[in-house]
Design an enzyme around this catalytic site. Structure first.
Site, PDB file in Angstrom:
ATOM      1  N   PRO A  82     170.626  28.601  83.796  1.00 39.90           N
ATOM      2  CA  PRO A  82     169.992  28.455  82.479  1.00 39.90           C
ATOM      3  C   PRO A  82     168.489  28.243  82.608  1.00 39.90           C
ATOM      4  O   PRO A  82     168.031  27.497  83.476  1.00 39.90           O
ATOM      5  CB  PRO A  82     170.687  27.220  81.902  1.00 39.90           C
ATOM      6  CG  PRO A  82     171.986  27.135  82.620  1.00 39.90           C
ATOM      7  CD  PRO A  82     171.725  27.651  84.001  1.00 39.90           C
ATOM      8  N   GLU A  83     167.735  28.917  81.748  1.00 39.19           N
ATOM      9  CA  GLU A  83     166.288  28.787  81.748  1.00 39.19           C
ATOM     10  C   GLU A  83     165.868  27.902  80.577  1.00 39.19           C
ATOM     11  O   GLU A  83     166.720  27.325  79.875  1.00 39.19           O
ATOM     12  CB  GLU A  83     165.643  30.170  81.679  1.00 39.19           C
ATOM     13  CG  GLU A  83     166.067  31.078  82.831  1.00 39.19           C
ATOM     14  CD  GLU A  83     165.412  32.454  82.795  1.00 39.19           C
ATOM     15  OE1 GLU A  83     164.356  32.610  82.146  1.00 39.19           O
ATOM     16  OE2 GLU A  83     165.971  33.384  83.405  1.00 39.19           O
TER      17      GLU A  83
ATOM     18  N   HIS B 278     187.436  20.658  85.429  1.00 40.49           N
ATOM     19  CA  HIS B 278     186.053  20.507  85.870  1.00 40.49           C
ATOM     20  C   HIS B 278     185.229  19.640  84.919  1.00 40.49           C
ATOM     21  O   HIS B 278     184.005  19.740  84.897  1.00 40.49           O
ATOM     22  CB  HIS B 278     185.417  21.885  86.040  1.00 40.49           C
ATOM     23  CG  HIS B 278     186.130  22.754  87.037  1.00 40.49           C
ATOM     24  ND1 HIS B 278     186.207  22.443  88.375  1.00 40.49           N
ATOM     25  CD2 HIS B 278     186.828  23.913  86.871  1.00 40.49           C
ATOM     26  CE1 HIS B 278     186.890  23.374  89.005  1.00 40.49           C
ATOM     27  NE2 HIS B 278     187.288  24.275  88.119  1.00 40.49           N
TER      28      HIS B 278
ATOM     29  N   ARG C 224     181.261  24.992  89.306  1.00 40.32           N
ATOM     30  CA  ARG C 224     180.718  25.210  90.648  1.00 40.32           C
ATOM     31  C   ARG C 224     180.056  23.959  91.226  1.00 40.32           C
ATOM     32  O   ARG C 224     179.692  23.936  92.399  1.00 40.32           O
ATOM     33  CB  ARG C 224     179.699  26.365  90.612  1.00 40.32           C
ATOM     34  CG  ARG C 224     180.292  27.669  90.093  1.00 40.32           C
ATOM     35  CD  ARG C 224     179.276  28.782  90.158  1.00 40.32           C
ATOM     36  NE  ARG C 224     179.716  29.950  89.415  1.00 40.32           N
ATOM     37  CZ  ARG C 224     179.011  31.071  89.294  1.00 40.32           C
ATOM     38  NH1 ARG C 224     177.815  31.162  89.871  1.00 40.32           N
ATOM     39  NH2 ARG C 224     179.469  32.086  88.598  1.00 40.32           N
TER      40      ARG C 224
ATOM     41  N   ARG D 180     145.173  34.732  94.025  1.00 38.96           N
ATOM     42  CA  ARG D 180     146.579  34.632  94.432  1.00 38.96           C
ATOM     43  C   ARG D 180     147.118  36.021  94.757  1.00 38.96           C
ATOM     44  O   ARG D 180     147.267  36.863  93.869  1.00 38.96           O
ATOM     45  CB  ARG D 180     147.390  33.979  93.324  1.00 38.96           C
ATOM     46  CG  ARG D 180     148.784  33.570  93.737  1.00 38.96           C
ATOM     47  CD  ARG D 180     149.333  32.521  92.788  1.00 38.96           C
ATOM     48  NE  ARG D 180     150.662  32.113  93.159  1.00 38.96           N
ATOM     49  CZ  ARG D 180     151.232  30.972  92.804  1.00 38.96           C
ATOM     50  NH1 ARG D 180     150.548  30.119  92.059  1.00 38.96           N
ATOM     51  NH2 ARG D 180     152.451  30.668  93.182  1.00 38.96           N
TER      52      ARG D 180
END
Length: 284
Positions: free
Chosen positions: A2-3, A100, A119, A162
């Site tokens: 998830p972002e 879970h 997980r 950069r």
């Protein structure tokens, strides 16, 4: 993983249920997730009021009346689900315990928050609220992309000299916090910048254009409830819908959505991650 939009969507879903409520009972059903839980976590959470619910990068932070803050990271498959509360026009009863369900918080008012993680790549920790920013997971993070500290002058300075691709640079959590693969791909497409362009080669005009576009992409994604590709769900169990608005992400081999373009979306691999782009709209 998830972002920022997915984590912010979950935080907003939890806020009206958790903020101001006391944790009547904390049930910690295993000793660890990705890392061991802090000592006595269940006892330290039980009886505490949730004073505020914040987000920093991809972490949810619950400030407690005990002067501690609960840090939550969803990891790859973690879900924070609400039951026993009325959300909008729907009532979500408590489900039967699932295999879970690793941490369960019962709140005054009848709501239950369940952290489910198949997980076990997620994480929870407790830290003093004062100085929480010094936590090892938070201390080196860059500014929030939707905050006042993230602006064109800042980004231009950090990109100067950069010699890494701009896609890689924007995924660096030390440069800007919370951005991930999906939304960087989408932002670079909207800005007309090829993901393989070296960060140092972006012009001032391109950087000026990129910053508000990053914010726009994030706002659009939050408004859509985030993107559900595999495991992500909102706090009420619903899917996010931003994946239906992808312009390049996961669209390899399809025609570009830009009217009159006609080019085919391509994919390259950068630092082990897939980057999607239009070779016409994002020339290298």
């Amino acid at each position: 993983m998830p972002e920022l939009p997915e984590v912010e969507t979950v935080r907003r879903g939890l806020e009206p249920v958790m903020t101001g409520r006391r944790i009547l009972q904390a049930d910690v059903r295993r000793p660890d997730l990705r890392w061991p839980f802090p000592p006595g976590m269940a006892e330290r959470l039980t009886g505490a009021h949730v004073v505020a619910l914040r987000r920093r990068s991809k972490y949810i932070l619950a400030d407690l009346s005990t002067a501690e803050t609960l840090l939550i990271h969803l990891g790859m498959s973690g879900r924070l689900l609400i039951s026993g509360a009325t959300l909008g026009s729907f009532h979500h009863p408590h489900p039967a315990p699932a295999k879970h369900d690793h941490v369960v918080l019962d709140l005054e008012g009848g709501a239950r928050i369940t952290f489910n993680d198949a997980r076990r790549f997620g994480a929870m920790d407790l830290m003093p609220t004062e100085g929480a920013g010094a936590h090892p997971l938070l201390s080196a993070l860059g500014p929030e992309p939707m905050g006042n500290d993230f602006h064109a002058a800042y980004l231009a300075a950090r990109l100067r000299g950069r010699a890494t691709p701009i896609k890689t640079a924007l995924l660096d959590q030390h440069l800007v916090a919370g951005l991930g693969n999906i939304y960087v791909c989408e932002a670079l497409f909207r800005a007309g910048i090829h993901p393989a362009r070296l960060a140092r080669d972006l012009t001032g005009a391109e950087v000026e254009r990129l910053v508000p576009i990053i914010r726009d992409v994030l706002v659009d994604a939050i408004d859509a409830g985030g993107s559900s590709l595999k495991d992500y769900r909102q706090a009420d169990g619903e899917l996010g819908y931003f994946q239906h608005s992808f312009r390049v992400y996961d669209r390899e081999g399809q025609v570009c959505v830009t009217p009159g373009c006609g080019a085919i979306v391509q994919r390259i691999v950068q630092s082990g991650r897939s980057s999607f782009f239009c070779p016409c709209c994002q020339p290298q």
